[in-house]
Design a protein around this motif. Sequence first.
Motif, PDB file in Angstrom:
ATOM      1  N   CYS A 146      -1.157  28.997 -20.385  1.00 25.65           N
ATOM      2  CA  CYS A 146       0.114  29.148 -21.079  1.00 25.65           C
ATOM      3  C   CYS A 146       0.246  28.158 -22.233  1.00 25.65           C
ATOM      4  N   TYR A 147       1.246  28.383 -23.070  1.00 29.79           N
ATOM      5  CA  TYR A 147       1.524  27.511 -24.201  1.00 29.79           C
ATOM      6  C   TYR A 147       3.035  27.427 -24.382  1.00 29.79           C
ATOM      7  N   ALA A 148       3.487  26.381 -25.055  1.00 25.41           N
ATOM      8  CA  ALA A 148       4.921  26.134 -25.187  1.00 25.41           C
ATOM      9  C   ALA A 148       5.549  27.046 -26.232  1.00 25.41           C
ATOM     10  N   LEU A 149       6.630  27.687 -25.847  1.00 25.47           N
ATOM     11  CA  LEU A 149       7.466  28.429 -26.794  1.00 25.47           C
ATOM     12  C   LEU A 149       8.724  27.634 -27.129  1.00 25.47           C
ATOM     13  N   HIS A 150       9.255  26.948 -26.130  1.00 21.96           N
ATOM     14  CA  HIS A 150      10.461  26.156 -26.328  1.00 21.96           C
ATOM     15  C   HIS A 150      10.361  24.906 -25.462  1.00 21.96           C
ATOM     16  N   PRO A 151      10.216  23.719 -26.068  1.00 14.83           N
ATOM     17  CA  PRO A 151      10.118  22.489 -25.287  1.00 14.83           C
ATOM     18  C   PRO A 151      11.387  22.223 -24.483  1.00 14.83           C
ATOM     19  N   GLY A 152      11.246  21.402 -23.453  1.00 19.48           N
ATOM     20  CA  GLY A 152      12.409  21.059 -22.637  1.00 19.48           C
ATOM     21  C   GLY A 152      12.012  20.374 -21.349  1.00 19.48           C
ATOM     22  N   ARG A 153      12.998  20.000 -20.573  1.00 17.70           N
ATOM     23  CA  ARG A 153      12.784  19.290 -19.323  1.00 17.70           C
ATOM     24  C   ARG A 153      12.562  20.281 -18.196  1.00 17.70           C
ATOM     25  N   ILE A 154      11.589  19.983 -17.345  1.00 11.40           N
ATOM     26  CA  ILE A 154      11.313  20.801 -16.155  1.00 11.40           C
ATOM     27  C   ILE A 154      11.449  19.894 -14.944  1.00 11.40           C
ATOM     28  N   ARG A 155      12.128  20.369 -13.913  1.00 11.99           N
ATOM     29  CA  ARG A 155      12.315  19.597 -12.698  1.00 11.99           C
ATOM     30  C   ARG A 155      11.896  20.415 -11.479  1.00 11.99           C
ATOM     31  N   VAL A 156      11.370  19.741 -10.473  1.00 13.84           N
ATOM     32  CA  VAL A 156      11.083  20.409  -9.209  1.00 13.84           C
ATOM     33  C   VAL A 156      12.392  20.993  -8.677  1.00 13.84           C
ATOM     34  N   GLY A 157      12.351  22.253  -8.280  1.00 13.75           N
ATOM     35  CA  GLY A 157      13.542  22.949  -7.811  1.00 13.75           C
ATOM     36  C   GLY A 157      14.201  23.810  -8.865  1.00 13.75           C
ATOM     37  N   ASP A 158      13.794  23.656 -10.146  1.00  8.25           N
ATOM     38  CA  ASP A 158      14.355  24.493 -11.204  1.00  8.25           C
ATOM     39  C   ASP A 158      14.025  25.959 -10.968  1.00  8.25           C
ATOM     40  N   ARG A 159      14.942  26.800 -11.361  1.00 12.11           N
ATOM     41  CA  ARG A 159      14.727  28.243 -11.250  1.00 12.11           C
ATOM     42  C   ARG A 159      13.673  28.697 -12.257  1.00 12.11           C
ATOM     43  N   VAL A 160      12.867  29.662 -11.844  1.00 14.13           N
ATOM     44  CA  VAL A 160      11.831  30.241 -12.705  1.00 14.13           C
ATOM     45  C   VAL A 160      12.141  31.721 -12.904  1.00 14.13           C
ATOM     46  N   GLU A 161      12.154  32.155 -14.166  1.00 15.61           N
ATOM     47  CA  GLU A 161      12.405  33.555 -14.474  1.00 15.61           C
ATOM     48  C   GLU A 161      11.344  34.064 -15.441  1.00 15.61           C
ATOM     49  N   VAL A 162      11.032  35.341 -15.327  1.00 14.81           N
ATOM     50  CA  VAL A 162      10.087  35.991 -16.230  1.00 14.81           C
ATOM     51  C   VAL A 162      10.880  36.801 -17.237  1.00 14.81           C
ATOM     52  N   GLY A 163      10.542  36.646 -18.528  1.00 13.75           N
ATOM     53  CA  GLY A 163      11.259  37.380 -19.562  1.00 13.75           C
ATOM     54  C   GLY A 163      10.338  37.833 -20.670  1.00 13.75           C
ATOM     55  N   ASP A 164      10.952  38.224 -21.789  1.00 18.61           N
ATOM     56  CA  ASP A 164      10.206  38.668 -22.958  1.00 18.61           C
ATOM     57  C   ASP A 164      10.217  37.566 -24.004  1.00 18.61           C
ATOM     58  N   TYR A 165       9.276  37.619 -24.916  1.00 20.50           N
ATOM     59  CA  TYR A 165       9.152  36.580 -25.932  1.00 20.50           C
ATOM     60  C   TYR A 165      10.396  36.449 -26.816  1.00 20.50           C
TER      61      TYR A 165
END
Length: 224
Positions: A196-215
């Motif tokens: 994978c590669y970054a599209l939008h930087p940001g903070r990631i935390r254990v327990g964060d929700r993960v969703e699949v979407g479109d570009y």
Amino acid sequence: MEVADLWRYPVKSLRGESLEEAELTALGIEGDRLVHAIRPGGRVFTTRTHPRMLGLQGGLDADGVPTVEGVRWDDARARAAVRAVTEPDAELVYYDGDGPQRFDVLPISVATDGGVAAVGVDGRRFRANVYVAGADGLAEREWVGRELHLGEAIVGVRQVRGRCVMTTYDPDTLEQDITVLQKIYWDLGGRTALDCYALHPGRIRVGDRVEVGDYWTLERAASR
């Protein structure tokens, strides 16, 4: 789905660090793969040819400086530790660019619990940055060409990752089991987890929700 684990590997091919949260930048997890062991001439040592590297702990100190076994990477003791598991002329170099010497393929690797379960091994063998829990079986293989929302960050999924002999080494004992790679090839076509590669930087935390979407979800939303 949610983020189950986060990892960074400050020294390439050494053991990584488990994190509770991490900053995703344009070049992947902040602090990831900053130092490499190289031969004279610049070729990078990896565990594919020197698996004992996995027995050394890489990290970052309180000042964000990469370490080997708790010693700064530019200390002679760190170099000696790496030479003991590679070759006598190995050197350690710092590199925070985006060239192939830093990342074998792309800056971010994502593994899912479904993909790990399909192989039936300790997921640390895949050396991913992000481990996702709650995936439906091999659903990760359907995410190629889409985006993953990981907390505040978004990554694009380029491909299912081709695996190498590194997966055959136990991350704790370093014992080799070649049947692991055989299973990946026979059952999964030689590929598992995601490049994978970054599209939008940001903070990631254990327990964060993960969703699949479109570009470009953010861009489209902003234009409305």
